[in-house]
Enzyme design. Structure first.
Site, mmCIF file in Angstrom:
data_model
loop_
_atom_site.group_PDB
_atom_site.id
_atom_site.type_symbol
_atom_site.label_atom_id
_atom_site.label_comp_id
_atom_site.label_asym_id
_atom_site.label_seq_id
_atom_site.Cartn_x
_atom_site.Cartn_y
_atom_site.Cartn_z
ATOM 1 N N LEU A 202 111.040 28.971 19.254
ATOM 2 C CA LEU A 202 111.058 29.684 20.527
ATOM 3 C C LEU A 202 111.287 31.169 20.285
ATOM 4 C CD1 LEU A 202 113.169 27.548 23.027
ATOM 5 C CD2 LEU A 202 110.697 27.711 22.847
ATOM 6 N N LYS A 203 110.648 32.008 21.100
ATOM 7 C CA LYS A 203 110.914 33.447 21.078
ATOM 8 C C LYS A 203 111.850 33.758 22.242
ATOM 9 C CE LYS A 203 110.528 37.799 20.050
ATOM 10 N NZ LYS A 203 111.694 38.182 20.880
ATOM 11 N N HIS A 204 113.130 33.913 21.911
ATOM 12 C CA HIS A 204 114.098 34.288 22.950
ATOM 13 C C HIS A 204 113.909 35.753 23.318
ATOM 14 C CE1 HIS A 204 116.796 30.667 22.780
ATOM 15 N NE2 HIS A 204 116.119 30.523 21.647
#
Length: 1120
Positions: A202-204
């Site tokens: 995931l790209k936070h």
């Protein structure tokens, strides 16, 4: 450090930079430890594992392989020890919380230390801890002042050495030389051949934060000692309290010691609501560890994902969501799943789909929905070792999720409470944050506040000559030598980078006139620099984008007689050769594949960002009287606005995503598709027709179509003069299509919209777009015009060798500037009378920055299929005079300084207004002094016109091939289907006509005349789910045998009952209960109603005609 008995490295007598400047001791040149030994050393200092499970965390999950892995019992690892840990191990956690109080205002009488902008954002204060205060009292302010004043006069001689220690570093952004589609294809190929595994995380939506211990330092992207790093330290300290409870102070101290002892830096995505919001405001302030790096002697070693998870679970630090795809089918399904969710995916729907598709799924420690919300920025896909799946499963078995002993405890004031209580004073915010995090986490505040006792006007910034001295001194180790080599080449090649040096206050007690300590920040301003540099130099360091380095510059008396510098160089070369020979591949991957990654964003995130510039911005600004607003105020107003906006219509809701808690995300996937039935009008993604079973040769540009001639250039490239010559050429471009030119300097308003409007009026003519087209945004508009007006486009570019970071050479830039400064009464007011002419050309030149000539030409050819090159410079010219090159280099450097500080502001209004005026004056003097040279190196204009005309006539005649591929515009996949060629279906109708009722039906409906398309639906996103649709990704564009078994019809609809064949030995199955191809429906009847035909047959309301023997044709599997 233990060394192999077979090591042949020689001992050198070097001065220890940590000791007395006149004391010698033997120093063995550094050798790289094996990964196994370093891992063992790291494990020995890891914190002990606990078996208590107090806090609630999601359990890890994975799909085990069909093997019998040994159930290794997790070992108990001894914790790193330190004197500080023994004294604080009994510290009561509640006592630590009690000390964390909010101080609304600074204490009166606090001493002030001036800190310049860009280094630190706060001024002064003594440390909150008594140990820090005691250390400050020992500082001899008078002595330090003398050292600081004498430092600029430090001279490098043969007795001067330099030692460096990288404290933190990070990778560049997610950029590849190839397009996203090529990157996807290469990734799938590597997984298919068993060479690698595809890893997705995931790209936070947060900020980069790096931490190397309280001695190593805390760093943000290209900066330290500011509010960003103070927030990072606070959040990290709070994570320890949450994880370890009462033991947090002791574990914080042990963690700091461990990082310092092993030269480790951790990188994390810092997500807060106080540092500016990205898209949706996070619900909580948190961090996720994204990288762990060993930065000892030798090249930086980045931990693999299994190693990161092991590290984090031992220290109870949060990790990211991770999915692994180790087969062709799962990897292909992942990219298909992204295409299905790219326009409306949220954290819930994306994680659910990837959990179903992945071969290994590891939930993150922090639930994105709970801590940040449903709006998901994107995914990061990269290639990792093929052994990753096995390694990560072993880590998950040996290291289950640790407990959270501090959950439910009073952790003290939160980040938002502290910042809110001190919102009027940023330096007080920093002080409050550092005091509340406590001395066990941050005992030394000198990076933020300097050292008390120094002169108030002392600047932490060191003299600029430090970098020069760094390059001149003898290196003491491999790391230093490689950094010298990298910096030297970057400066020689004029790569865009900034080198900033500051005093290292952590070494304040060791400073002397012969031993100086600095912190060096190396900031590369363009991602493409390292990629090209790495291709040429093959250095591991240069795959990184930024560095923070501790530097010790020192002198050794009599060193010349004891250790000649030649011996040091020889020994270092031997080390270099040994290390470089082991670094040609990473986990068996080629250099170009080891860094292969792609960032995939979601429209819900991008829409939430973009709306900040349109409707919600207008609404909020009006409410506050059009006054500038802080990001916290802005997002506080934006959240409820987005919720209301989303409720107005299903389209708005799908656009916004899950802004706020009132929008039910589980309905997202069905909102827009509710109006799309499974068998509605077939619209292939990207607006192109589905692939036909029979291939055709490449098309050429027919004369009935239009043509757009455009110019990706720089002012002064002679595009307007060329357009005039083309317009006045007898016969034009050799055909009967009219020529039309639109000069950008004479068009008011939006130029490219004007071009589009004119083309719609007469789409078949040839348009000369007389305006510079410098970037991809313009190129996309031209592509859109080509599609909407049935035209081809051809770019005309000045022929130039280019540089490593720009498609235009300095020779070309000099000629362009020289031409502009000779103009008189230019329509666009860019001529000799313009006071900022040089600045304007530098601005255009910078628009191309980051692309080499090869990349520039490849990009244009990939988009438009051909290039026309306009001759510019003579190939046998003499080199550019030094004074011309110097004035251009000076201007480029000044432009970057101006841009970094003032953005697009006019040069006369910034801090460098005086420098710009002086540079513009000297530019004219230098260029006009070299008039003969600049005229002599140019190709005659009439020759250039002739060359361009010949190429354009070939284009107009149809000799130009249209691009066989364009940059893929990934659409929102709705369903998977096998597309059938209507001609093949019509060929089966005579067989059906043998039945009287069927023949009558075919004649009445005139099916042979009306059938234009048909397909067999395999899976639909709304009905069967994203995972079901994406599972066909591995078969995309493959031919699928389709067998017709029967013809079913009623008075309202007709369909063929089908059976699907195999692809590569695997049976293709439809998720529909009754696989079929709808051929006809009566007006007002939805195609999906054909699913009821079998039931209607049993009720006697429809007829089934068997086809015996069955008829087999082929179709193409694709997404729509």
């Amino acid at each position: 450090m233990s060394l192999s008995s077979t090591s042949t490295s020689s001992l050198l007598l070097l001065l220890s930079p940590r000791g007395n400047p006149r004391r010698l001791l033997p120093l063995l040149l550094p050798l790289r430890l094996s990964s196994s030994s370093s891992a063992a050393a790291a494990a020995a200092a890891m914190p002990p594992r606990r078996d208590r499970h107090h806090g609630k965390q999601p359990q890890q999950q994975w799909k085990p392989k069909a093997t019998d892995p040994a159930a290794a019992a997790p070992a108990v690892v001894a914790a790193a020890s330190s004197p500080a840990s023994s004294t604080s191990s009994s510290a009561d956690f509640a006592g630590g919380v009690e000390r964390m109080t909010i101080s609304p205002s600074p204490q009166g009488g606090a001493s002030q230390v001036w800190v310049p902008r860009g280094y630190a954002t706060s001024a002064s204060s003594s440390s909150s801890s008594s140990s820090a205060a005691a250390a400050e009292q020992r500082i001899d302010a008078e002595k330090l002042s003398r050292v600081f004043k004498a430092a600029p006069n430090f001279e490098v001689d043969n007795n001067t050495f330099i030692q460096s220690q990288i404290r933190a570093t990070f990778y560049p952004k997610f950029e590849n030389e190839k397009s996203d589609q090529e990157t996807r294809t290469r990734m799938i190929e590597m997984v298919s051949h068993g060479l690698a595994t595809l890893e997705v995380t995931l790209k936070h939506s947060g900020s980069l934060f790096m931490y190397a211990g309280h001695h190593g330092g805390a760093y943000a992207k290209n900066s330290f000692g500011n509010i960003y790093t103070a927030v990072g330290v606070f959040v990290l300290g709070r994570l320890f309290r949450e994880a370890w409870g009462k033991e947090a102070p002791r574990m914080q101290e042990e963690f700091n010691v461990f990082l310092e002892k092993n030269c480790i830096s951790i990188s994390m995505e810092l997500v807060t609501a106080v540092l500016g919001d990205h898209g949706q405001r996070p619900k909580d302030d948190y961090a996720v560890i994204t990288a762990v790096t060993e930065l000892g002697h030798g090249k930086p070693k980045f931990y693999s994902t299994p190693e990161v998870i092991e590290f984090c679970r031992k220290w109870r630090l949060p990790t990211n969501h991770v999915w692994l795809f180790s087969t062709r089918k799962s990897a292909s399904s992942f990219f298909a799943a992204y295409d299905a969710l790219c326009e409306e995916g949220t954290a819930t729907s994306v994680c659910k789909a990837l959990d179903e598709i992945a071969d290994v799924a590891v939930p993150g420690s922090k639930d994105h929905v709970k801590v940040q919300g449903e709006i998901l920025e994107g995914l990061v896909a990269r290639i990792v070792s093929r052994e990753s799946s096995v390694q990560i499963e072993e880590v998950l078995r040996n290291y289950p999720l640790p407990p959270l002993d501090g959950v439910g405890s009073d952790l003290g004031p939160s980040l938002r409470e502290i910042c809110a209580a001190n919102r009027s004073d940023e330096k007080q915010q920093i002080k409050a944050l550092l005091e509340n995090v406590g001395p066990s986490m941050c005992p030394d505040h000198s990076d933020w506040f300097g050292c008390s006792g120094l002169d108030d006007h002392h600047s932490p910034s060191a003299n600029r000559s430090v970098v020069t001295k760094f390059l001149q001194a003898h290196p003491t180790d491999y790391t230093t030598k490689k950094l010298q080599e990298m910096i030297r080449v970057m400066k020689q090649r004029n790569f865009p980078a900034a080198f900033k040096c500051y005093w290292n206050y952590h070494k304040i007690d060791s400073l002397s006139n012969d031993s100086l300590y600095y912190k060096m920040v190396i900031h590369v301003l363009s991602d493409s620099v390292f990629r090209r540099y790495q291709q040429e130099m093959r250095l591991t360091y240069v795959s990184l984008l930024g560095f923070f380095v501790d530097v010790n510059l020192f002198k050794v008396n009599n060193m010349k007689s004891s250790i000649p510098s030649e011996d040091i160089d020889t020994s270092l070369k031997n080390i270099n050769g040994a290390l470089d020979s082991n670094s040609s591949a990473k986990d068996g991957l080629a250099d170009e594949d080891s860094n292969l990654m792609v960032k995939l964003k979601f429209l819900t995130y991008k829409a939430d960002e973009e709306l900040g510039n349109i409707s919600k911005a207008v609404y909020i600004r009006r409410k506050y009287g059009n006054k500038p607003l802080s990001s916290s105020t802005y997002l506080s107003e934006a959240e409820p606005f987005l919720e209301q906006y989303a409720k107005r219509s299903p389209e708005n809701q799908a656009l916004i995503g899950a802004a706020g808690d009132l929008v039910q995300t589980e309905n997202f996937l069905a909102i827009l598709e509710a109006k799309r039935d499974e068998e509605g009008d077939l619209q292939a993604e990207r607006g192109t027709a589905p692939p036909s079973p029979t291939s055709t040769s490449l098309d050429v540009v027919p004369k009935a179509e239009g043509l757009i001639v455009f110019f990706p250039g720089i002012p002064g490239c002679a595009k307007s003069a060329l357009c005039k010559e083309i317009l006045t050429t007898p016969g034009g471009l050799g055909d009967n299509r009219p020529l039309h030119s639109l000069m950008g300097d004479l068009i008011k308003g939006r130029y490219w919209q004007k071009v589009a409007d004119e083309r719609k009026k007469k789409p078949f003519r040839i348009t000369l777009a007389d305006k510079n087209a410098p970037n991809e945004e313009v190129w996309r508009q031209i592509e859109d015009m080509c599609r909407t007006t049935k035209a081809a486009a051809v770019p005309v570019i000045p022929d130039s060798e280019g540089t490593d970071s720009n498609p235009f050479s300095l020779d070309a830039l000099a000629v362009f500037m020289f031409r502009v400064l000779q103009r008189v009464n230019h329509p666009g007011n860019l001529d000799k009378a313009s006071p900022n002419a040089g600045y304007v050309l530098l601005m255009f030149y910078n628009l191309y920055d980051g692309k080499s000539r090869r990349e520039f030409e490849s990009e244009l050819y990939e988009r438009f299929g051909s290039l026309v090159k306009m001759p510019l410079l003579k190939p046998d010219r003499v080199p550019l005079p030094d004074e011309v090159k110097a004035i251009l280099d000076e201007g480029i450097s000044l432009f970057r300084l101006h841009q970094s500080r003032h953005g697009r502001a006019e040069p006369s209004k910034g801090a460098y207004a005086k420098e710009w005026a002086q540079w513009e004056k000297r530019l004219r003097q230098v260029l006009f002094a070299n008039t003969d040279y600049l005229n002599s190196i140019q190709v005659p204009f009439d020759f250039a016109v002739k060359e361009v005309l010949e190429q354009l006539k070939s284009v107009a005649k149809g000799d130009l091939k249209t691009p066989d591929t364009t940059k893929r515009k990934f659409g929102n996949i709705v369903f998977a289907a096998v597309t059938l060629p209507p001609a093949d279906i019509l060929g089966a109708l005579p067989k059906l006509a043998e039945d009287t009722d069927a023949n009558k039906f075919l004649n009445n409906t005139k099916l042979a005349d009306n059938l234009t398309k048909a397909h067999v639906t395999l899976a639909h996103k709304r009905v069967h789910g994203v995972a079901a649709v994406s599972s066909y990704g591995v078969y995309q564009n493959h031919q699928v045998p389709v067998i017709f078994n029967a013809f079913l019809f009623s008075d309202k609809m007709a369909a063929l009952e089908v059976e699907l064949g195999t692809v590569n030995g695997e049976k293709i199955a439809s998720r529909n209960d009754w696989p079929h191809a709808t051929l006809w429906t009566a007006p007002g009847v939805a195609p999906k109603e054909a699913n009821t035909l079998p039931q209607l047959v049993t009720e006697g309301k429809a007829k089934r005609v068997a086809i015996d023997p069955p008829i087999t044709i082929s179709g193409v599997l694709d997404f729509y």
